[in-house]
Scaffold this active site. Structure first.
Site, PDB file in Angstrom:
ATOM      1  CG  LEU A   1      -1.866  -1.231   1.270  1.00  0.00           C
ATOM      2  CD1 LEU A   1      -2.457  -1.422   2.662  1.00  0.00           C
ATOM      3  CD2 LEU A   1      -2.968  -1.058   0.238  1.00  0.00           C
ATOM      4  N   PRO A   2       0.250   2.412  -0.296  1.00  0.00           N
ATOM      5  CG  PRO A   2      -1.089   3.912  -1.509  1.00  0.00           C
ATOM      6  CD  PRO A   2      -1.139   2.620  -0.736  1.00  0.00           C
TER       7      PRO A   2
ATOM      8  CB  THR B   1       8.181   2.223   1.533  1.00  0.00           C
ATOM      9  OG1 THR B   1       8.829   1.281   0.696  1.00  0.00           O
ATOM     10  CG2 THR B   1       9.226   3.086   2.229  1.00  0.00           C
TER      11      THR B   1
ATOM     12  CE  LYS C   1       6.011   6.080   1.075  1.00  0.00           C
ATOM     13  NZ  LYS C   1       5.404   4.851   0.623  1.00  0.00           N
TER      14      LYS C   1
ATOM     15  CE  LYS D   1      12.215   1.581   0.152  1.00  0.00           C
ATOM     16  NZ  LYS D   1      12.431   1.156  -1.189  1.00  0.00           N
TER      17      LYS D   1
HETATM   18  P1  NAD Z   1       0.674   2.331  -6.244  1.00  0.00           P
HETATM   19  O1  NAD Z   1       0.075   3.631  -5.868  1.00  0.00           O
HETATM   20  O2  NAD Z   1       0.900   2.030  -7.677  1.00  0.00           O
HETATM   21  O3  NAD Z   1      -0.199   1.127  -5.634  1.00  0.00           O
HETATM   22  C1  NAD Z   1      -0.856   1.166  -4.402  1.00  0.00           C
HETATM   23  C2  NAD Z   1      -2.193   0.449  -4.576  1.00  0.00           C
HETATM   24  O4  NAD Z   1      -2.836   0.348  -3.316  1.00  0.00           O
HETATM   25  C3  NAD Z   1      -3.153   1.197  -5.506  1.00  0.00           C
HETATM   26  O5  NAD Z   1      -3.528   0.351  -6.576  1.00  0.00           O
HETATM   27  C4  NAD Z   1      -4.322   1.568  -4.595  1.00  0.00           C
HETATM   28  O6  NAD Z   1      -5.563   1.542  -5.261  1.00  0.00           O
HETATM   29  C5  NAD Z   1      -4.225   0.478  -3.545  1.00  0.00           C
HETATM   30  N1  NAD Z   1      -4.891   0.797  -2.291  1.00  0.00           N
HETATM   31  C6  NAD Z   1      -4.760   1.898  -1.508  1.00  0.00           C
HETATM   32  N2  NAD Z   1      -5.529   1.794  -0.412  1.00  0.00           N
HETATM   33  C7  NAD Z   1      -6.170   0.604  -0.501  1.00  0.00           C
HETATM   34  C8  NAD Z   1      -7.105  -0.082   0.329  1.00  0.00           C
HETATM   35  N3  NAD Z   1      -7.548   0.452   1.479  1.00  0.00           N
HETATM   36  N4  NAD Z   1      -7.549  -1.274  -0.086  1.00  0.00           N
HETATM   37  C9  NAD Z   1      -7.117  -1.827  -1.228  1.00  0.00           C
HETATM   38  N5  NAD Z   1      -6.231  -1.242  -2.060  1.00  0.00           N
HETATM   39  C10 NAD Z   1      -5.766  -0.040  -1.686  1.00  0.00           C
HETATM   40  O7  NAD Z   1       2.052   2.260  -5.425  1.00  0.00           O
HETATM   41  P2  NAD Z   1       3.322   1.319  -5.739  1.00  0.00           P
HETATM   42  O8  NAD Z   1       4.251   2.025  -6.641  1.00  0.00           O
HETATM   43  O9  NAD Z   1       2.829  -0.047  -6.076  1.00  0.00           O
HETATM   44  O10 NAD Z   1       4.022   1.305  -4.300  1.00  0.00           O
HETATM   45  C11 NAD Z   1       3.526   0.526  -3.220  1.00  0.00           C
HETATM   46  C12 NAD Z   1       4.493   0.623  -2.062  1.00  0.00           C
HETATM   47  O11 NAD Z   1       5.768   0.162  -2.467  1.00  0.00           O
HETATM   48  C13 NAD Z   1       4.681   2.064  -1.550  1.00  0.00           C
HETATM   49  O12 NAD Z   1       4.762   2.037  -0.159  1.00  0.00           O
HETATM   50  C14 NAD Z   1       6.004   2.475  -2.190  1.00  0.00           C
HETATM   51  O13 NAD Z   1       6.686   3.451  -1.435  1.00  0.00           O
HETATM   52  C15 NAD Z   1       6.756   1.146  -2.220  1.00  0.00           C
HETATM   53  N6  NAD Z   1       7.796   1.041  -3.252  1.00  0.00           N
HETATM   54  C16 NAD Z   1       7.540   1.433  -4.526  1.00  0.00           C
HETATM   55  C17 NAD Z   1       8.551   1.323  -5.484  1.00  0.00           C
HETATM   56  C18 NAD Z   1       8.305   1.764  -6.927  1.00  0.00           C
HETATM   57  O14 NAD Z   1       9.277   1.841  -7.689  1.00  0.00           O
HETATM   58  N7  NAD Z   1       7.059   2.013  -7.339  1.00  0.00           N
HETATM   59  C19 NAD Z   1       9.791   0.782  -5.143  1.00  0.00           C
HETATM   60  C20 NAD Z   1      10.009   0.357  -3.837  1.00  0.00           C
HETATM   61  C21 NAD Z   1       8.993   0.489  -2.898  1.00  0.00           C
END
Ligand code: NAD
Length: 296
Positions: A65-66, A96, A246, A171
């Site tokens: 999740l975000p 994260t 972030k 992290k």
């Molecule tokens: P994203 O925004 O693409 O995905 C998050 C998903 O969570 C969305 O599809 C959203 O609809 C869903 N969501 C939010 N609240 C919800 C709920 N209550 N119930 C169900 N679904 C829900 O984000 P991401 O890029 O996939 O990143 C996810 C995590 O991974 C974050 O914490 C980010 O910091 C971490 N991260 C991302 C990357 C990257 O390169 N994108 C790399 C390392 C870590």
């Protein structure tokens, strides 16, 4: 085969859930976005109708999740995962998030007799899709031992970082260092150019001298020396400046809470905040060279 509830099927979670389905698990997937849910359905996941439907009967629950507020929102309270998971369900949060939220949620799970780990990842969307993520895991030894085989089907390197929350510690400390050496590398390339030294020549020298670092040799912010770096693709992210900001904010908040001095981390945060203010934070984080050399 394990029944796995997977919640959060965004850029990262979508690929991770697909890898678990491909490994033969019954994946009960849920996301608030119908588009994300449909994609999970196309790669063999069961499309759950709600978060609780995804958790129903699951032996393992993974969340991606975000931010901390989403993780607290979904795990805690009467309608949350902890209250509604069946006995002995293993909980894995790979988002994260702030260390305090990670520790609070894991403590709540433990109070209900459930094993839980924080398991944030390093590696971007491509690594999530390829199953080559690095996981930094916080939690008890038995919880880590239970999580390891599942994490191994989504990643290549799985590290036990210690007690609950220590995955998040690893992290944010790693990404704070990454932000700092990326900016330092940008300054060096920008200065070299101003002083009449081209990027390739400076790279050839510095990459074999004491200035060598990952931002230079794997992800060079100056176009040319590293062909597959975002600098050769108009700084299309990759790992966006917004995501770096972030993580730097999480590091800064953690440093304040711990009364730790992180002056360069704070400076890196301020510089990435300038990218945000200029509306260019969708660029790759190496695009901060444009802020440094005046071309943003
Ligand atoms: P994203 O925004 O693409 O995905 C998050 C998903 O969570 C969305 O599809 C959203 O609809 C869903 N969501 C939010 N609240 C919800 C709920 N209550 N119930 C169900 N679904 C829900 O984000 P991401 O890029 O996939 O990143 C996810 C995590 O991974 C974050 O914490 C980010 O910091 C971490 N991260 C991302 C990357 C990257 O390169 N994108 C790399 C390392 C870590």
């Amino acid at each position: 085969m394990t029944t796995i509830g997977f919640i959060g099927l965004g850029n990262m979670g979508g690929g991770m859930a697909a890898n678990l389905a491909r490994a033969g698990h019954a994946v009960r997937a849920f996301d608030l976005s119908n588009g994300a849910l449909d994609k999970a359905g196309q790669v063999g996941c069961y499309k759950a109708s709600s978060m609780l439907d995804a958790v129903k009967g699951a032996e393992v629950v993974v969340t991606m999740l975000p931010a901390g507020q989403h993780v607290r929102g979904i795990y805690l309270g009467d309608a949350g995962i902890i209250e509604n998971a069946r006995d002995k369900t293993l909980l894995i949060d790979s988002s994260t998030i702030d260390i305090e939220s990670a520790r609070a949620v894991i403590a709540a799970a433990q109070a209900k007799g459930l094993d839980m780990v924080d398991a944030p990842v390093s590696g971007g969307v491509a690594a999530a899709a390829a199953g080559s993520l690095t996981f930094m895991v916080g939690g008890t030894k038995p919880a880590f031992a239970k999580a390891q085989p599942i994490l191994g089907q989504m990643g290549k390197n799985i590290f036990h970082a210690g007690a609950a929350g220590n995955g998040q510690v690893a992290k944010v400390c790693n990404n704070m260092l990454l932000g700092i050496h990326m900016i330092g590398t940008c300054e060096a390339f920008a200065l070299a150019e101003k002083l009449g030294l081209d990027a390739q020549t400076f790279y050839d020298i510095s990459s074999t001298a004491s200035g060598q670092n990952w931002s230079m040799t794997s992800y060079c912010p100056a176009p040319g020396p590293v062909p597959n770096a975002p600098s050769n693709n108009d700084y299309k992210a990759g790992f966006s400046a917004a995501m770096m900001l972030k993580d730097l904010r999480l590091a800064g908040d953690a440093a304040s809470a711990a009364k730790a001095a992180t002056p360069l981390g704070a400076q890196a945060e301020a510089l990435y905040a300038l990218m945000e203010a200029s509306g260019k934070d969708d660029l790759d984080f190496s695009g901060i060279i444009k802020l440094i050399n005046g071309t943003l």
